[in-house]
Design an enzyme around this catalytic site. Structure first.
Site, mmCIF file in Angstrom:
data_model
loop_
_atom_site.group_PDB
_atom_site.id
_atom_site.type_symbol
_atom_site.label_atom_id
_atom_site.label_comp_id
_atom_site.label_asym_id
_atom_site.label_seq_id
_atom_site.Cartn_x
_atom_site.Cartn_y
_atom_site.Cartn_z
ATOM 1 N N MET A 81 -7.910 9.866 9.056
ATOM 2 C CA MET A 81 -8.414 10.395 7.776
ATOM 3 C C MET A 81 -9.274 11.637 7.970
ATOM 4 O O MET A 81 -10.236 11.846 7.238
ATOM 5 C CB MET A 81 -9.220 9.307 7.027
ATOM 6 N N LYS B 86 -3.687 3.465 -3.927
ATOM 7 C CA LYS B 86 -4.728 4.156 -4.698
ATOM 8 C C LYS B 86 -4.163 4.754 -5.988
ATOM 9 O O LYS B 86 -4.877 4.981 -6.938
ATOM 10 C CB LYS B 86 -5.355 5.268 -3.855
ATOM 11 N N ASP C 266 0.821 -1.218 0.000
ATOM 12 C CA ASP C 266 0.000 0.000 0.000
ATOM 13 C C ASP C 266 0.853 1.265 0.000
ATOM 14 O O ASP C 266 1.992 1.250 0.441
ATOM 15 C CB ASP C 266 -0.836 0.033 1.288
HETATM 16 N N1 SAH Z 1 -4.519 0.709 9.053
HETATM 17 C C1 SAH Z 1 -3.935 2.001 9.382
HETATM 18 C C2 SAH Z 1 -4.886 3.139 9.098
HETATM 19 C C3 SAH Z 1 -5.266 3.274 7.635
HETATM 20 S S1 SAH Z 1 -6.299 4.668 7.332
HETATM 21 C C4 SAH Z 1 -3.500 1.982 10.847
HETATM 22 O O1 SAH Z 1 -3.864 1.059 11.592
HETATM 23 O O2 SAH Z 1 -2.776 2.892 11.263
HETATM 24 C C5 SAH Z 1 -5.105 5.883 6.883
HETATM 25 C C6 SAH Z 1 -5.039 6.963 7.944
HETATM 26 O O3 SAH Z 1 -4.252 6.524 9.047
HETATM 27 C C7 SAH Z 1 -4.413 8.235 7.511
HETATM 28 O O4 SAH Z 1 -5.299 9.052 6.778
HETATM 29 C C8 SAH Z 1 -4.053 8.866 8.840
HETATM 30 O O5 SAH Z 1 -5.192 9.405 9.458
HETATM 31 C C9 SAH Z 1 -3.634 7.627 9.635
HETATM 32 N N2 SAH Z 1 -2.177 7.444 9.610
HETATM 33 C C10 SAH Z 1 -1.521 6.366 9.149
HETATM 34 N N3 SAH Z 1 -0.195 6.501 9.324
HETATM 35 C C11 SAH Z 1 -0.002 7.699 9.910
HETATM 36 C C12 SAH Z 1 1.143 8.417 10.365
HETATM 37 N N4 SAH Z 1 2.377 7.922 10.256
HETATM 38 N N5 SAH Z 1 0.954 9.631 10.938
HETATM 39 C C13 SAH Z 1 -0.269 10.146 11.080
HETATM 40 N N6 SAH Z 1 -1.400 9.509 10.663
HETATM 41 C C14 SAH Z 1 -1.268 8.305 10.107
#
Ligand code: SAH
Length: 262
Positions: free
Chosen positions: A182, A65, A43
């Site tokens: 998000m 995406k 991803d």
């Molecule tokens: N499965 C992932 C989340 C996927 S949705 C998890 O468990 O973390 C994607 C969202 O995750 C992003 O839009 C943001 O809100 C958050 N996100 C993922 N990595 C991040 C990071 N390093 N710093 C801040 N937000 C993060």
């Protein structure tokens, strides 16, 4: 490939959480599974440094995406494309590592992928990861629960599909820390809805971009001032919002990029 053969030479799919960003925040189990894979489907959010754990010669396919989404010459949605690809590869006998940011079952569509694999009769295993909602606040010294001020934590998505957002009044009454995934692009609308639901304007809040990475940047502000602080610091995705008393524990991050604003 005949239908008969496709059901005998069966591979396996690992739905793997790669962690929140910092490539060292991947689990030992994820590293081991990654090392067995013939094909790695990766991803956008996943830090490419974790691919160092893939087997030499493993095929790496970018399925974010922004990736291409053609299968059998027909354009598919990214999600349908990924699910079909995993099934097709596993039926050919391949071991497939599906690498996702954070934890595969937290806003990662891992649940949908697990359903698709189960429906197709493909063996699969879920390898949990460290989710952004816990590790990213921690990178700023923020504990998502704290005995004195937060009796729980609630993860919500700021991405609304079909209009209805979360029940902010119920969330306010819950007394839990709120972590919004998000939500950066809709921060102004989210904060507006929260204030209308009775959250005090001076509730501690922050937004953290690229948490745990070298590019980490954040703003800490009272809730009503959060959207302006985000705009001023020009924070970008991926970012989470954290709202609640625990944000008072935020400190200047010692191990990451300097705080852009306070
Ligand atoms: N499965 C992932 C989340 C996927 S949705 C998890 O468990 O973390 C994607 C969202 O995750 C992003 O839009 C943001 O809100 C958050 N996100 C993922 N990595 C991040 C990071 N390093 N710093 C801040 N937000 C993060």
């Amino acid at each position: 490939m005949s239908a008969e053969r496709s059901h005998t030479a069966r591979g396996k799919v690992y739905l793997i959480g790669a962690g929140p960003g910092d490539p060292e925040l991947i689990t030992l189990k994820a590293v081991k599974a990654l090392g067995t894979a013939d094909v790695v489907l990766v991803d956008d959010l996943v830090d490419r440094r974790v691919l160092a754990h893939a087997r030499a010669g493993a095929r790496v396919v970018e399925v974010g995406k922004r990736g291409g989404c053609r299968i059998n010459n027909r354009v598919s949605t990214p999600q349908a494309f990924i699910e079909k690809l995993m099934v097709r590869l596993a039926r050919r006998g391949a071991t497939v590592a599906r690498l996702k940011g954070g934890d595969p079952f937290v806003f990662g569509r891992g649940g949908e992928e697990a359903e698709a694999l189960a429906a197709a009769g493909i063996p699969f295993e879920v390898v949990s990861g460290v989710t952004a909602g816990i590790a990213v606040p921690a990178a700023l010294g923020i504990p998502v629960t704290h005995r004195d001020v937060a009796r729980g934590v609630t993860f919500v998505t700021g991405h609304v599909r079909g209009g209805a957002g979360p029940d902010w009044s119920a969330l306010r009454a819950s007394g839990t820390t709120l972590v919004v995934y998000m939500g950066l692009k809709r921060a102004a609308a989210i904060v507006d809805a929260m204030l209308r639901a009775g959250f005090p304007a001076d509730t501690p809040a922050c937004a953290i971009q690229d948490g745990t990475l070298e590019t980490q940047a954040q703003v800490v502000a009272k809730l009503s001032a959060l959207p302006a602080a985000i705009a001023e610091a020009q924070l970008d995705s991926p970012a989470i919002l954290v709202i609640g008393e625990v944000v008072r524990h935020a400190r200047r991050a010692a191990n990451h990029a300097a705080e852009r604003a306070a």
